[in-house]
Design a protein around this motif. Structure first.
Motif, PDB file in Angstrom:
ATOM      1  N   VAL A 297       0.842  -1.208   0.000  1.00 39.83           N
ATOM      2  CA  VAL A 297       0.000   0.000   0.000  1.00 39.83           C
ATOM      3  C   VAL A 297       0.872   1.251   0.000  1.00 39.83           C
ATOM      4  N   LEU A 298       1.883   1.251   0.852  1.00 42.90           N
ATOM      5  CA  LEU A 298       2.675   2.469   1.028  1.00 42.90           C
ATOM      6  C   LEU A 298       3.604   2.740  -0.154  1.00 42.90           C
ATOM      7  N   SER A 299       3.921   1.697  -0.923  1.00 44.41           N
ATOM      8  CA  SER A 299       4.893   1.909  -2.000  1.00 44.41           C
ATOM      9  C   SER A 299       4.239   2.374  -3.307  1.00 44.41           C
ATOM     10  N   GLN A 300       2.927   2.538  -3.322  1.00 50.11           N
ATOM     11  CA  GLN A 300       2.252   2.983  -4.552  1.00 50.11           C
ATOM     12  C   GLN A 300       2.653   4.426  -4.890  1.00 50.11           C
ATOM     13  N   GLU A 301       2.548   4.757  -6.170  1.00 53.61           N
ATOM     14  CA  GLU A 301       2.808   6.129  -6.618  1.00 53.61           C
ATOM     15  C   GLU A 301       1.886   7.098  -5.866  1.00 53.61           C
ATOM     16  N   LYS A 302       2.434   8.235  -5.482  1.00 57.78           N
ATOM     17  CA  LYS A 302       1.628   9.207  -4.727  1.00 57.78           C
ATOM     18  C   LYS A 302       0.940  10.188  -5.679  1.00 57.78           C
ATOM     19  N   SER A 303      -0.136  10.766  -5.207  1.00 55.90           N
ATOM     20  CA  SER A 303      -0.894  11.721  -6.026  1.00 55.90           C
ATOM     21  C   SER A 303      -0.104  13.024  -6.173  1.00 55.90           C
ATOM     22  N   THR A 304      -0.590  13.879  -7.054  1.00 59.24           N
ATOM     23  CA  THR A 304       0.026  15.202  -7.183  1.00 59.24           C
ATOM     24  C   THR A 304      -0.321  16.059  -5.964  1.00 59.24           C
ATOM     25  N   SER A 305       0.294  17.221  -5.934  1.00 61.54           N
ATOM     26  CA  SER A 305       0.011  18.174  -4.877  1.00 61.54           C
ATOM     27  C   SER A 305      -0.498  19.459  -5.532  1.00 61.54           C
ATOM     28  N   LEU A 338       4.599  16.918 -14.717  1.00 58.06           N
ATOM     29  CA  LEU A 338       4.237  16.474 -13.354  1.00 58.06           C
ATOM     30  C   LEU A 338       4.807  15.087 -13.074  1.00 58.06           C
ATOM     31  N   ARG A 339       4.704  14.209 -14.093  1.00 59.34           N
ATOM     32  CA  ARG A 339       5.201  12.832 -13.895  1.00 59.34           C
ATOM     33  C   ARG A 339       6.703  12.835 -13.616  1.00 59.34           C
ATOM     34  N   ASN A 340       7.387  13.850 -14.180  1.00 64.01           N
ATOM     35  CA  ASN A 340       8.839  13.942 -13.957  1.00 64.01           C
ATOM     36  C   ASN A 340       9.195  14.844 -12.780  1.00 64.01           C
ATOM     37  N   GLY A 341       8.207  15.142 -11.947  1.00 60.45           N
ATOM     38  CA  GLY A 341       8.485  15.933 -10.732  1.00 60.45           C
ATOM     39  C   GLY A 341       8.672  17.408 -11.021  1.00 60.45           C
ATOM     40  N   LYS A 342       8.185  17.868 -12.183  1.00 63.95           N
ATOM     41  CA  LYS A 342       8.415  19.267 -12.568  1.00 63.95           C
ATOM     42  C   LYS A 342       7.080  20.003 -12.761  1.00 63.95           C
ATOM     43  N   VAL A 343       7.204  21.315 -12.971  1.00 58.84           N
ATOM     44  CA  VAL A 343       6.015  22.133 -13.195  1.00 58.84           C
ATOM     45  C   VAL A 343       6.159  22.809 -14.552  1.00 58.84           C
ATOM     46  N   SER A 344       5.151  22.662 -15.384  1.00 60.89           N
ATOM     47  CA  SER A 344       5.194  23.270 -16.724  1.00 60.89           C
ATOM     48  C   SER A 344       5.199  24.795 -16.604  1.00 60.89           C
ATOM     49  N   ASP A 345       5.814  25.463 -17.582  1.00 56.56           N
ATOM     50  CA  ASP A 345       5.782  26.931 -17.577  1.00 56.56           C
ATOM     51  C   ASP A 345       4.451  27.457 -18.094  1.00 56.56           C
ATOM     52  N   ASP A 346       3.619  26.562 -18.622  1.00 54.57           N
ATOM     53  CA  ASP A 346       2.264  26.973 -19.026  1.00 54.57           C
ATOM     54  C   ASP A 346       1.274  26.074 -18.289  1.00 54.57           C
ATOM     55  N   PRO A 347       1.095  26.308 -16.986  1.00 54.13           N
ATOM     56  CA  PRO A 347       0.206  25.420 -16.230  1.00 54.13           C
ATOM     57  C   PRO A 347      -1.256  25.836 -16.394  1.00 54.13           C
ATOM     58  N   THR A 348      -2.149  24.874 -16.274  1.00 57.77           N
ATOM     59  CA  THR A 348      -3.575  25.200 -16.172  1.00 57.77           C
ATOM     60  C   THR A 348      -3.800  25.856 -14.808  1.00 57.77           C
ATOM     61  N   VAL A 349      -4.522  26.971 -14.829  1.00 59.51           N
ATOM     62  CA  VAL A 349      -4.722  27.737 -13.587  1.00 59.51           C
ATOM     63  C   VAL A 349      -6.179  27.607 -13.155  1.00 59.51           C
ATOM     64  N   MET A 372      -4.748  28.329  -8.006  1.00 53.73           N
ATOM     65  CA  MET A 372      -4.073  27.044  -7.764  1.00 53.73           C
ATOM     66  C   MET A 372      -3.571  26.430  -9.072  1.00 53.73           C
ATOM     67  N   ILE A 373      -2.371  25.864  -9.010  1.00 55.17           N
ATOM     68  CA  ILE A 373      -1.914  25.026 -10.125  1.00 55.17           C
ATOM     69  C   ILE A 373      -1.550  23.650  -9.567  1.00 55.17           C
ATOM     70  N   ASN A 374      -1.656  22.644 -10.433  1.00 56.76           N
ATOM     71  CA  ASN A 374      -1.227  21.304 -10.010  1.00 56.76           C
ATOM     72  C   ASN A 374       0.288  21.244 -10.052  1.00 56.76           C
ATOM     73  N   VAL A 375       0.870  20.696  -9.019  1.00 57.56           N
ATOM     74  CA  VAL A 375       2.329  20.503  -8.988  1.00 57.56           C
ATOM     75  C   VAL A 375       2.599  19.087  -8.488  1.00 57.56           C
ATOM     76  N   PRO A 376       3.817  18.573  -8.721  1.00 53.42           N
ATOM     77  CA  PRO A 376       4.093  17.223  -8.210  1.00 53.42           C
ATOM     78  C   PRO A 376       4.171  17.229  -6.682  1.00 53.42           C
ATOM     79  N   HIS A 377       4.025  16.053  -6.084  1.00 53.88           N
ATOM     80  CA  HIS A 377       4.278  15.988  -4.639  1.00 53.88           C
ATOM     81  C   HIS A 377       5.764  16.256  -4.411  1.00 53.88           C
ATOM     82  N   ASP A 378       6.106  16.538  -3.193  1.00 51.76           N
ATOM     83  CA  ASP A 378       7.489  16.920  -2.898  1.00 51.76           C
ATOM     84  C   ASP A 378       8.433  15.729  -3.022  1.00 51.76           C
TER      85      ASP A 378
END
Ligand SMILES: Cc1cc2nc3c(=O)[nH]c(=O)nc-3n(C[C@H](O)[C@H](O)[C@H](O)COP(=O)(O)OP(=O)(O)OC[C@H]3O[C@@H](n4cnc5c(N)ncnc54)[C@H](O)[C@@H]3O)c2cc1C
Length: 484
Positions: A297-305, A338-349, A372-378
């Protein structure tokens, strides 16, 4: 009378306290912060009020049912109304789309703005309703406890139907089957973000979210989303719940394999039952150091932040609604980042202005903008750098898409980052919804309401089953209480 401790005062913790007190338990809630409510807290500063996290209210009947279960009339505690326009969407090419609450008007708007046939939309909403009917009871209303024994009996026949409904394809692929225009696909793909997932990987079952919003309705609390928290606290107090703020629990005490209390600092408090509303991962890591955690359970991919700017803005902006979306030009690129832990320079707002419904939420001639913009988890990113860059990009986007030059009109600012979300609510890595739902089987790898090897301990909250979001957190409390 049995005693019961609730660790944490998120929506699920508060709901658990109410339900337990209503059943005759002597309940105490221990909250690490000075404020109750967790992510659903609020900010009141400089004449502005902001809902700190959740803004869109769906499945209000779940909250109503909690109050009626306790013999109360919900309207004595809160009121809400259905939004006539759920969201106003702005596209980079200048198209503006109103997501009307009435399905027929909503479908017609697709034809008017994008040239997408309205019957495609109605067929999709019908499909989404069918998926909901197949999944609601199985995934949302029952414990996942003893899941593998439970699946064959109830889930597998349903799973076969789901395959017929193409629920095991990705959400994006499903939308490509239903719609011909990229705008319609982007709009419906967005629903994957409601539980921190990626529409290019998440399963077609996520269509249930559009069903909930469009067939079932999107609502606004008359006092803002924090009213959910306030009303649960009021009911809890009437039922005798004790609330302790500034009380971080450091350990769940065990007698053998049975929870028998909690420890705060060097003080031990004995209880017959313990319910933890702390996120699952830190509950094991910090409060149950001697217990082997469920690694699968704990090793599953985490959601975005999320990265949120709370801006007190000078002026009134009549072109904006309560909920607004400023779409990115390349949605897939945004999720690849997001999948690569990054934030696009043109995010949906996403822009939420509760003042449009609640006049007192900002002073005259001003508005409370929750941006708010979607960003990866830390995962160790430099959040100061990301915040600075995102602020520039968001301001530029607002200027180019809405024609509003905001920088000189921001009277008040506060920022919430994944790091802040983690430190303020103990959500692992700042992930908003615990595990991501990017696989058809994700639902089975959420932590259920109990660990079968531990007695008298229950888990509630958005990090576990059935998932994140206010209604599901309320359901998690009901599932946990039904299992005591
Ligand atoms: C920016 C944002 C936008 C969102 N938008 C929506 C939306 O529009 N609609 C929607 O339905 N949902 C939305 N959500 C999701 C929703 O807010 C959450 O799923 C829900 O509020 C989580 O509640 P929870 O019960 O899991 O507890 P949390 O809110 O995570 O709170 C847990 C609480 O437990 C406390 N705690 C943790 N550990 C301890 C300890 N050891 N001792 C004492 N206290 C402890 C924490 O301090 C915290 O107060 C959003 C969330 C965010 C952050």
């Amino acid at each position: 009378m049995s005693t019961l401790a609730v660790i944490g005062s998120g929506v699920a913790g508060l709901a658990s306290a109410v339900l337990a007190a209503n059943r005759g338990y002597d309940v105490s809630v221990f909250e690490a912060n000075s404020m109750l409510g967790g992510k659903a807290g609020e900010i009141r500063e400089a004449g502005f009020r902001f809902d700190r996290g959740p803004s869109l209210f769906t499945m209000p009947e779940v909250l109503d049912e909690l109050f009626t279960t306790c013999g109360k009339n919900p309207s004595d505690y809160y009121s809400y109304s259905r939004l006539p326009v759920i969201t106003k969407y702005f596209y980079p090419d200048g198209k503006v789309f109103h997501a009307y609450a009435k399905a027929e008007d909503f479908a017609q708007e697709f034809e008017r703005v994008f040239g997408e046939r309205s019957d495609h939309v109605l067929e999709y909403l019908y499909h989404a309703q069918k998926v909901f009917e197949l999944t609601d009871e199985v995934f949302l209303r029952h414990p996942l406890r003893k899941a593998w024994r439970y699946i064959p009996k109830h889930v597998l026949p349903k799973a076969a139907s789901l395959r017929r409904l193409k629920a095991f394809t990705t959400l994006n692929a499903l939308h490509k089957k239903f719609f011909t225009t990229p705008e319609a696909i982007q709009l419906f793909n967005r629903y994957a973000t409601y539980n921190g997932s990626d529409p290019y990987r998440a399963p077609g079952t996520m269509a249930v979210i559009s069903h909930l919003e469009h067939n079932h309705g999107a609502f606004i609390m008359d006092g803002g989303m924090h009213q959910v928290v306030q009303s649960l606290i009021q009911l809890g107090k009437e039922l005798g719940v004790d609330y302790h703020t500034n009380s971080p629990v450091e350990e769940i005490l065990l007698e053998g394999r049975r929870a028998c209390g909690i420890r705060l600092g060097d003080k031990k408090h004995l209880f017959d039952w313990v319910i933890t509303n702390m996120d699952v991962q830190p509950t094991y890591n910090k409060l149950l150091p001697s217990v082997k955690p469920p690694q699968k359970v704990l090793s599953q991919e985490k959601s975005t932040s999320a990265l949120i700017f709370y801006w007190g803005v000078h002026g009134e902006h009549s072109d904006l609604d309560v909920h607004n979306i400023l779409f990115s030009a390349d949605y897939q690129h945004e999720f690849d980042a997001l999948r690569n832990g990054k934030v696009s320079d043109d995010p949906t707002v996403y822009l939420y202005i509760s003042k449009k419904h609640i006049p007192n939420d900002a002073p005259d001639e001003a508005e409370n903008w929750f941006v708010m913009i979607n960003v990866p988890h830390d995962s160790g990113q430099d959040w100061d750098e990301i915040v600075a860059r995102a602020k520039d990009n968001v301001l530029t986007k607002i200027e180019s898409m809405l024609g509003i030059t905001l920088s000189s009109s921001i009277q008040y600012e506060r920022v919430w980052t994944p790091k802040g979300i983690e430190s303020d609510t103990s959500s692992y890595a700042g992930a908003l919804y615990g595990n991501a739902s990017n696989s058809p089987f994700s639902a089975f790898f959420r932590h259920s309401e109990r660990n079968p090897s531990l007695k008298n301990l229950r888990f509630v909250g958005g990090g576990g089953h059935p998932g994140g979001g206010v209604p599901l957190c309320l359901l998690s409390a009901k599932i946990a209480l039904d299992s005591l």
